[in-house]
Design a protein around this motif. Structure first.
Motif, PDB file in Angstrom:
ATOM      1  N   HIS A  43       1.042  -0.765   0.066  1.00 38.00           N
ATOM      2  CA  HIS A  43      -0.362   0.049   0.154  1.00 38.00           C
ATOM      3  C   HIS A  43       1.116   1.160  -0.310  1.00 38.00           C
ATOM      4  O   HIS A  43       0.583   2.377  -0.895  1.00 38.00           O
ATOM      5  CB  HIS A  43      -0.918  -0.034   1.075  1.00 38.00           C
ATOM      6  CG  HIS A  43      -1.503   1.545   1.833  1.00 38.00           C
ATOM      7  ND1 HIS A  43      -2.594   2.284   0.687  1.00 38.00           N
ATOM      8  CD2 HIS A  43      -1.361   2.243   2.080  1.00 38.00           C
ATOM      9  CE1 HIS A  43      -3.126   3.100   0.622  1.00 38.00           C
ATOM     10  NE2 HIS A  43      -2.290   3.236   2.186  1.00 38.00           N
ATOM     11  N   VAL A  44       1.642   1.663   0.717  1.00 34.98           N
ATOM     12  CA  VAL A  44       2.612   2.566   0.647  1.00 34.98           C
ATOM     13  C   VAL A  44       3.492   3.302  -0.088  1.00 34.98           C
ATOM     14  O   VAL A  44       3.852   3.644  -0.810  1.00 34.98           O
ATOM     15  CB  VAL A  44       3.013   2.450   2.786  1.00 34.98           C
ATOM     16  CG1 VAL A  44       3.560   3.938   2.095  1.00 34.98           C
ATOM     17  CG2 VAL A  44       2.393   2.587   3.698  1.00 34.98           C
ATOM     18  N   TRP A  47       2.083   4.369  -3.108  1.00 36.95           N
ATOM     19  CA  TRP A  47       1.637   5.491  -3.124  1.00 36.95           C
ATOM     20  C   TRP A  47       2.918   6.492  -3.613  1.00 36.95           C
ATOM     21  O   TRP A  47       2.746   7.272  -4.485  1.00 36.95           O
ATOM     22  CB  TRP A  47       0.963   5.934  -1.703  1.00 36.95           C
ATOM     23  CG  TRP A  47      -0.605   5.527  -1.532  1.00 36.95           C
ATOM     24  CD1 TRP A  47      -1.158   5.399  -0.414  1.00 36.95           C
ATOM     25  CD2 TRP A  47      -0.931   6.964  -2.393  1.00 36.95           C
ATOM     26  NE1 TRP A  47      -2.239   4.969  -1.097  1.00 36.95           N
ATOM     27  CE2 TRP A  47      -2.397   5.768  -1.918  1.00 36.95           C
ATOM     28  CE3 TRP A  47      -1.420   7.365  -3.603  1.00 36.95           C
ATOM     29  CZ2 TRP A  47      -3.651   5.845  -2.107  1.00 36.95           C
ATOM     30  CZ3 TRP A  47      -2.775   7.227  -3.675  1.00 36.95           C
ATOM     31  CH2 TRP A  47      -3.629   6.738  -2.884  1.00 36.95           C
ATOM     32  N   MET A  50       3.179   6.025  -7.026  1.00 37.90           N
ATOM     33  CA  MET A  50       2.369   6.901  -7.800  1.00 37.90           C
ATOM     34  C   MET A  50       2.653   8.518  -7.932  1.00 37.90           C
ATOM     35  O   MET A  50       3.414   9.086  -8.834  1.00 37.90           O
ATOM     36  CB  MET A  50       1.258   6.820  -7.449  1.00 37.90           C
ATOM     37  CG  MET A  50       0.337   7.831  -7.617  1.00 37.90           C
ATOM     38  SD  MET A  50      -0.917   7.878  -6.574  1.00 37.90           S
ATOM     39  CE  MET A  50       0.337   9.114  -5.484  1.00 37.90           C
ATOM     40  N   LEU A  51       3.662   8.533  -6.844  1.00 38.87           N
ATOM     41  CA  LEU A  51       4.519  10.257  -6.584  1.00 38.87           C
ATOM     42  C   LEU A  51       5.357  10.203  -7.389  1.00 38.87           C
ATOM     43  O   LEU A  51       5.625  11.211  -8.609  1.00 38.87           O
ATOM     44  CB  LEU A  51       5.209  10.380  -4.969  1.00 38.87           C
ATOM     45  CG  LEU A  51       4.618  11.751  -4.917  1.00 38.87           C
ATOM     46  CD1 LEU A  51       3.526  13.125  -5.921  1.00 38.87           C
ATOM     47  CD2 LEU A  51       5.237  12.180  -3.760  1.00 38.87           C
ATOM     48  N   GLY A  87      -2.098   4.620  -8.544  1.00 32.25           N
ATOM     49  CA  GLY A  87      -2.926   5.001  -7.800  1.00 32.25           C
ATOM     50  C   GLY A  87      -4.314   4.410  -7.084  1.00 32.25           C
ATOM     51  O   GLY A  87      -4.584   4.522  -5.880  1.00 32.25           O
ATOM     52  N   GLY A  90      -3.107   1.626  -4.897  1.00 32.17           N
ATOM     53  CA  GLY A  90      -2.694   2.077  -3.584  1.00 32.17           C
ATOM     54  C   GLY A  90      -4.411   2.404  -2.924  1.00 32.17           C
ATOM     55  O   GLY A  90      -4.017   1.736  -1.847  1.00 32.17           O
ATOM     56  N   LEU A  91      -5.396   2.742  -3.390  1.00 32.17           N
ATOM     57  CA  LEU A  91      -6.583   3.054  -2.725  1.00 32.17           C
ATOM     58  C   LEU A  91      -7.145   1.436  -2.408  1.00 32.17           C
ATOM     59  O   LEU A  91      -7.564   1.672  -1.515  1.00 32.17           O
ATOM     60  CB  LEU A  91      -6.927   3.794  -3.951  1.00 32.17           C
ATOM     61  CG  LEU A  91      -8.801   4.559  -3.185  1.00 32.17           C
ATOM     62  CD1 LEU A  91      -8.006   5.530  -2.377  1.00 32.17           C
ATOM     63  CD2 LEU A  91      -9.102   5.062  -4.492  1.00 32.17           C
ATOM     64  N   LYS A 115      -8.485  10.903   4.379  1.00 31.81           N
ATOM     65  CA  LYS A 115      -7.543  10.773   3.644  1.00 31.81           C
ATOM     66  C   LYS A 115      -8.508   9.900   2.456  1.00 31.81           C
ATOM     67  O   LYS A 115      -7.720   9.771   1.475  1.00 31.81           O
ATOM     68  CB  LYS A 115      -6.688  10.102   4.507  1.00 31.81           C
ATOM     69  CG  LYS A 115      -5.592   8.969   3.711  1.00 31.81           C
ATOM     70  CD  LYS A 115      -4.122  10.353   3.632  1.00 31.81           C
ATOM     71  CE  LYS A 115      -2.956   9.053   3.520  1.00 31.81           C
ATOM     72  NZ  LYS A 115      -2.484  10.533   3.084  1.00 31.81           N
ATOM     73  N   ALA A 119      -7.699  11.343  -1.220  1.00 33.40           N
ATOM     74  CA  ALA A 119      -6.970   9.992  -2.144  1.00 33.40           C
ATOM     75  C   ALA A 119      -7.812  10.104  -3.215  1.00 33.40           C
ATOM     76  O   ALA A 119      -6.891   9.964  -4.196  1.00 33.40           O
ATOM     77  CB  ALA A 119      -6.887   8.829  -1.571  1.00 33.40           C
ATOM     78  N   LEU A 161      -2.912  14.532  -0.602  1.00 30.75           N
ATOM     79  CA  LEU A 161      -2.692  13.058  -0.050  1.00 30.75           C
ATOM     80  C   LEU A 161      -1.858  13.628   1.124  1.00 30.75           C
ATOM     81  O   LEU A 161      -1.630  12.434   1.829  1.00 30.75           O
ATOM     82  CB  LEU A 161      -1.880  12.932  -1.537  1.00 30.75           C
ATOM     83  CG  LEU A 161      -2.409  12.134  -1.953  1.00 30.75           C
ATOM     84  CD1 LEU A 161      -2.294  11.366  -2.911  1.00 30.75           C
ATOM     85  CD2 LEU A 161      -3.003  11.005  -1.757  1.00 30.75           C
ATOM     86  N   TYR A 162      -0.761  14.637   1.028  1.00 27.85           N
ATOM     87  CA  TYR A 162       0.186  14.950   2.316  1.00 27.85           C
ATOM     88  C   TYR A 162       0.063  15.925   2.550  1.00 27.85           C
ATOM     89  O   TYR A 162       1.299  16.443   3.789  1.00 27.85           O
ATOM     90  CB  TYR A 162       1.469  15.335   1.854  1.00 27.85           C
ATOM     91  CG  TYR A 162       1.642  13.222   0.937  1.00 27.85           C
ATOM     92  CD1 TYR A 162       2.460  12.006   1.526  1.00 27.85           C
ATOM     93  CD2 TYR A 162       1.752  13.621  -0.641  1.00 27.85           C
ATOM     94  CE1 TYR A 162       1.967  11.071   0.663  1.00 27.85           C
ATOM     95  CE2 TYR A 162       1.476  11.892  -1.670  1.00 27.85           C
ATOM     96  CZ  TYR A 162       2.193  11.659  -0.973  1.00 27.85           C
ATOM     97  OH  TYR A 162       1.508   9.961  -2.180  1.00 27.85           O
TER      98      TYR A 162
END
Length: 235
Positions: A43-44, A47, A50-51, A87, A90-91, A115, A119, A161-162
């Motif tokens: 999961h993490v 993300w 993705m970034l 993404g 990740g979702l 969150k 997202a 997101l952050y």
């Protein structure tokens, strides 16, 4: 015969290592998380990847605006395509993680947590990028307008997101009222030896997908050009 790029081999090795380490290596036993902490490797890292991929997309969008070279547009749009895939993954992995930690009592996957909502909004903003491209006919206009939108989408994604989730109450770790889990403080050294390679591996996979999609675009465009030349020659 074209040589097999070293980074492709590295990608395969790192992802194999991630899968083996993610499911078989020891992990710390923490309250609520327990074995679900293994999702950190998926999961993490999705993300993070993705970034990185969206950064590649917006970088090439800026390069296109400077040069009008269609190759940069190809890389920009395919990186955006690939970033959306990561993404969504990740979702989905986040929803599964939430199901077995936050919502285990009621069996839910989605509660409208800030969150989660932000997202989803970030992904929708990037999906709108492709709606915009599909609504334009002229290729140069399509590339330039979508490149400008790409910059806006990336600028919106970062606070969504952050930044904003850290300022409001949320079940997600790292929010204003939930500091139960922090990657920097709560991931031990044994997990880091899988976590960081996983980020590199997933990012390389994303780049691999991008390069394949760009090559496909070039081949398709070449075929279209040849067909057009045949039509002109026959008329």
């Amino acid at each position: 015969m074209k040589k097999f790029a070293w980074w492709k081999l590295l990608c395969i090795v790192l992802l194999f290592y991630t899968l083996v380490g993610g499911f078989l290596f020891d992990v710390p036993r923490k309250d609520i998380l327990n074995e679900t902490i293994r999702n950190l490797y998926f999961h993490v890292t999705m993300w993070f990847s993705m970034l990185i991929i969206f950064t590649v997309s917006v970088y090439n969008a800026i390069r296109y605006l400077k040069t009008n070279n269609p190759v940069y547009d190809h890389y920009s749009v395919e990186a955006a395509n690939t970033g959306i895939i990561f993404g969504v993954l990740g979702l989905v992995t986040g929803m599964i993680w939430a199901r077995f930690t936050w919502y285990i009592a009621d069996g839910g996957y989605w509660s409208g947590d800030p969150k989660q909502n932000m997202a989803a909004i970030g992904i929708l903003i990037y999906l709108a990028y492709f709606v915009l491209r599909g609504s334009l006919v002229d290729e140069q206009q399509k590339a330039r307008i979508s490149a400008v939108y790409n910059i806006f989408a990336f600028a919106a994604l970062i606070p969504l997101l952050y930044i904003l989730p850290r300022l409001v109450a949320s079940l997600h770790p790292g929010s204003a009222e939930n500091s139960t889990f922090n990657v920097q403080n709560d991931v031990n050294s044994a997990m880091r030896v899988v976590f960081y390679p996983a980020i590199i591996g997933w990012s390389l996979l994303g780049w691999w997908i991008i390069t394949l999609r760009v090559r496909l675009r070039k081949v398709t465009q070449t075929m279209i050009d040849k067909e057009y030349e045949k039509e002109i020659a026959g008329s």
